[in-house]
Design a protein around this motif. Structure first.
Motif, PDB file in Angstrom:
ATOM      1  N   ALA A 347     -98.376 -82.911  21.904  1.00 40.91           N
ATOM      2  CA  ALA A 347     -99.399 -82.521  19.347  1.00 40.91           C
ATOM      3  C   ALA A 347     -98.893 -82.059  19.208  1.00 40.91           C
ATOM      4  N   LEU A 348     -98.233 -80.870  20.039  1.00 35.93           N
ATOM      5  CA  LEU A 348     -97.409 -79.509  19.326  1.00 35.93           C
ATOM      6  C   LEU A 348     -95.879 -80.421  18.524  1.00 35.93           C
ATOM      7  N   ASN A 349     -95.079 -81.162  19.964  1.00 41.61           N
ATOM      8  CA  ASN A 349     -93.842 -81.263  18.997  1.00 41.61           C
ATOM      9  C   ASN A 349     -94.287 -82.068  17.069  1.00 41.61           C
ATOM     10  N   LYS A 350     -95.415 -83.021  17.605  1.00 37.38           N
ATOM     11  CA  LYS A 350     -95.466 -83.684  16.093  1.00 37.38           C
ATOM     12  C   LYS A 350     -95.966 -82.489  14.869  1.00 37.38           C
ATOM     13  N   LEU A 351     -96.834 -81.396  15.671  1.00 45.53           N
ATOM     14  CA  LEU A 351     -96.919 -80.985  14.536  1.00 45.53           C
ATOM     15  C   LEU A 351     -95.455 -79.876  14.072  1.00 45.53           C
ATOM     16  N   GLY A 352     -94.721 -79.670  14.812  1.00 47.89           N
ATOM     17  CA  GLY A 352     -93.368 -78.725  14.647  1.00 47.89           C
ATOM     18  C   GLY A 352     -92.958 -79.125  13.404  1.00 47.89           C
ATOM     19  N   THR A 353     -92.591 -80.763  13.464  1.00 49.56           N
ATOM     20  CA  THR A 353     -92.073 -82.041  12.694  1.00 49.56           C
ATOM     21  C   THR A 353     -92.842 -81.659  11.027  1.00 49.56           C
ATOM     22  N   LEU A 354     -94.495 -81.935  11.041  1.00 53.02           N
ATOM     23  CA  LEU A 354     -94.734 -82.153  10.163  1.00 53.02           C
ATOM     24  C   LEU A 354     -94.741 -80.635   8.787  1.00 53.02           C
ATOM     25  N   VAL A 355     -94.592 -79.637  10.154  1.00 53.14           N
ATOM     26  CA  VAL A 355     -94.836 -78.019   9.504  1.00 53.14           C
ATOM     27  C   VAL A 355     -93.334 -77.851   8.811  1.00 53.14           C
TER      28      VAL A 355
END
Length: 769
Positions: A347-355
């Motif tokens: 989930a943190l990897n996806k969060l990094g992509t989004l922000v």
């Protein structure tokens, strides 16, 4: 003349002078013509005068004075007869008579017995003094001749006390004893009293008690009282039983007549089974045709999007980027309060992509906290792992946010050790100062206080999202919930952000416009079912929704029948048996057995389930009818039956995998290494248990999920299927599946529901039948 006459008489009879001889000689002179006793000597009350006149000692003179002037003539006559038979010298002393023991008004209530003065006083009826005379005669008569001696004042005083107390307790007995039995009992008691057996108890009662005393303190009285009172109690109980039997017979006759009349009325007024089945089918069809499922589906597509990572993998994120293409602000939330393995790093990897896509995108990561199921080292390890992942992605998380909580001490349990603060990392793609969220309230370092409620009631919290100064009214905020953290069971009630967003949207229009997008694991699909259930309840209560119940003629749906005496109809028109009539008779009585037979016939005739129905929520009855357990000739398992399990020895301590120590009202549970479960009672009090969920861990409740209607089945009762007698648990209460589905249809209008992964298998020892 008097002195010479008495002296001559004494010389002639050769008797020693004593009070009785003096009185007798005076009487002899009276018969000889010397005048009456008073004419012979007028000062009988003066002891000194008597002593001088008759030349006798003072003790003899005092005794003669009392016998002549202070003792009742009848008593004097009795004493004369007793002395004449037994002789004065070995019978009584002059001192005893001189001190007034036989006088009217004499009392032995002195010193310790003073409270009994009235009962121990020689009365005008002379009953006490006459009893005293008879008693001292009896005592002398039963004494061996070589042991006989004159009764002195001190010994006589004790006997007088015993006589007075005996007479008092005899009167008490007369008031308590039946009149027909009193003479025989009194005769037996007098025999024992005359033998002196009662004296110790009588004297002790006088010295240690006060009037009226306790008649049962005398053992001989107590024996007879216990005997006749026990007999009287037995006779009263027999009379009571006879009266109760007559009352029971009359009561049963009345109840039987009322029940028979009610049955005839029900047979005449109740709808036929065919019409009831038709009405039930129409009600079910109406619930299906209300189109609530379609409204929920459309609302979800517009406001609440759900994707499952395990199903789509990387595609889920690409779908989300398309979803936010025309939306400016995005909040991406990860709840890492409880570590969930590799799910959090993904989930943190996806969060990094989004922000990193825009400065209008913000990530919020709730960092792990120390709790009972983890250690300090593990908490620090997980926090550092989060920070390492964010550093490797070149993300800015220099701005920290502290969420504060308030705790309601009235609802707090002693085992609740949760902290009242939690650190969060605010993640941006570039420098935090360039983020469009820099001026928002969350960037000020502290957010709260938020309510810290019990886990069992955790429903989430919806803080007010105040718009930033540069935010336009037509902007839209997207709330991305990345794999919402959940406690053990994965139940939907712990998806706080999703529930908060949905409730906020259901309450009305939000500014800026809010959209929820959740990315869940595959095993979190029940979250969607819970959210859809809340949305359906919202739609069900809207004024624009179709009526909750099918318009129908009220005549076929009876809720009351005039003229019923004991029986009644419930809210769905089902006849009910009045169980309270059974409580009017004992369990083993013939009347009770007859009523139970009538009840069984009633349940069979009107197709009423013998077990208690599941409680129905308040509100309109949407579906008539009730589960018919007679169709398959099978009844659901009675979970309230008494089961006498075989006693087995618990495993040794080295073979125990887990142990739960019971307390009052709770059983002790042991699980051994072979996964055998032992249930026992380790407290002194008796323990009664009914059927219930043993190991739930908050997973035993149902998750109601709306599903598409099954087009293959267009008629019939939807909840009749092969395993509809299987037991399921709702809020720790066991019931058949069909009863639970009927409750949902009747109270909530849910025609199609899904019960995911919920199976209860009753297991018992082979020796138990």
């Amino acid at each position: 003349m008097a002195n010479r006459g008495i002296t001559m008489a004494a010389s002639a009879t050769r008797r020693a002078p004593n009070a009785f001889n003096l009185i007798r000689q005076v009487e002899v002179l009276q018969r000889a013509g010397h005048g009456s006793v008073t004419q012979q000597f007028k000062d009988w009350e003066n002891v000194s005068a008597v002593s001088r006149a008759f030349n006798i000692g003072r003790s003899e003179a005092a005794a003669a004075s009392n016998l002549q002037s202070r003792v009742d003539p009848s008593v004097t006559t009795s004493l004369k007869a007793a002395v004449a038979m037994r002789g004065l010298r070995s019978f009584i002393t002059h001192d005893l008579i001189a001190k007034g023991t036989f006088n009217d008004g004499f009392t032995s209530g002195q010193g310790a017995t003073e409270p009994w003065t009235q009962e121990l006083t020689n009365g005008l009826d002379h009953r006490l003094v006459e009893l005293f005379v008879r008693r001292i005669c009896a005592d002398w008569d039963r004494t061996p001749k070589n042991m006989q001696k004159a009764l002195g004042y001190k010994e006589a005083l004790t006997v007088h006390i015993a006589c007075g107390m005996y007479q008092h307790y005899l009167e008490c007995l007369r008031k308590r004893c039946p009149a027909t039995e009193y003479p025989a009992i009194a005769s037996k008691l007098e025999t024992m009293f005359m033998s002196g057996l009662m004296d110790p108890d009588l004297v002790s009662s006088a010295e240690n008690n006060v009037p009226p005393g306790d008649v049962c303190s005398v053992s001989q009285f107590r024996i007879h009282i216990n005997m006749f009172e026990a007999r009287m109690a037995s006779e009263a109980e027999e009379r009571s039983r006879e009266a109760a039997a007559k009352v029971d017979a009359a009561t049963f006759e009345q109840i039987d007549a009322q029940l028979t009349a009610d049955l005839e009325l029900l047979r005449a007024k109740m709808p036929k089974p065919v019409s009831q089945a038709v009405a039930t089918a129409q009600d079910m069809k109406y619930c299906k045709d209300r189109t609530g499922e379609q409204w929920v589906k459309g609302w979800m597509e517009e406001n609440c999007n759900i994707a499952f990572i395990d199903d789509k993998g990387p595609v889920a994120l690409s779908d989300f980027t398309k979803f936010i293409s025309n939306r400016r602000y995005v909040i991406c939330v990860i709840d890492a309060t409880l570590w969930s393995g590799d799910t959090i790093p993904e989930a943190l990897n996806k969060l990094g992509t989004l922000v990193s896509m825009s400065s209008c995108h913000l990530g919020v990561v709730q960092l792990p906290v120390l709790h009972a199921s983890t250690s300090l080292g593990a908490t620090l390890k997980h926090t550092r792992r989060i920070q390492d992942i964010l550093l490797q992605a070149d993300l800015d998380f220099s701005t920290s946010l502290t969420m504060t909580y308030t705790r309601d001490n009235a609802l707090r349990s002693n085992s609740d050790k949760r902290p009242v603060t939690q650190s969060c990392a605010l993640v941006t793609g570039g420098k935090a100062s360039t983020s469009k969220w820099a001026e928002s309230e969350c960037f000020q370092g502290i957010f709260g206080p938020l309510p810290l409620i019990p886990v069992s009631e955790m429903q989430g919290y919806d803080p007010d999202n105040k718009p930033a100064p540069a935010q336009r009214e037509n902007d839209e905020v997207v709330w991305l919930d990345l794999v919402p953290n959940q406690f053990m069971s994965g139940r939907a009630r712990y998806a706080e952000y999703g529930r908060a967003c949905v409730r906020r949207l259901l309450e009305g229009e939000t500014r800026p416009k809010l959209s929820y997008y959740g990315m869940f694991r595959k095993d979190q699909k029940q979250v969607v079912a819970n959210i859809e259930g809340e949305i359906f309840e919202h739609w069900d209560g809207l004024p624009t929704s179709p009526p909750k119940t099918r318009p129908r003629d009220p005549a076929p749906h009876l809720t009351a029948i005039a003229g019923l005496s004991l029986m009644s109809l419930d809210s769905v028109g089902q006849p009910g048996w009045p169980d309270h009539v059974l409580n009017k008779f004992k369990a083993d009585s013939e009347h009770r057995r007859k009523l139970e037979k009538m009840k069984a016939d009633f349940l069979q005739e009107f197709k009423v389930p013998a077990q208690a129905k599941a409680s129905v929520s308040r509100g309109p009855v949407r579906v008539t009818g009730a589960p018919d357990f007679t169709v398959d000739s099978a009844e659901p398992l009675d979970v309230n039956r008494v089961v006498d399990l075989e006693k087995v020895a618990p495993p040794d301590s080295e073979k125990r995998l887990a142990t739960i120590t019971g307390r009052s009202g709770k059983a002790s549970i042991v699980v051994d290494t072979e996964m055998n479960i032992f249930i026992g009672n380790e407290v002194s009090d008796s323990l009664e248990l009914c059927g219930a969920e043993l190991f739930g861990f908050n997973t035993g409740n149902f998750e109601v999920k709306l599903v598409d209607s099954d087009k293959r089945h267009t008629s019939g009762i939807a909840w009749r299927f092969v395993s509809d007698l299987e037991l399921v648990a709702e809020n720790k209460v066991l019931m058949p599946i069909c009863s639970y589905l009927h409750r949902l249809a009747s109270s909530k209008g849910l025609a199609d529901v899904t019960i995911p992964e919920h199976v209860i298998t009753p297991k018992m020892h082979a020796a138990v039948s």
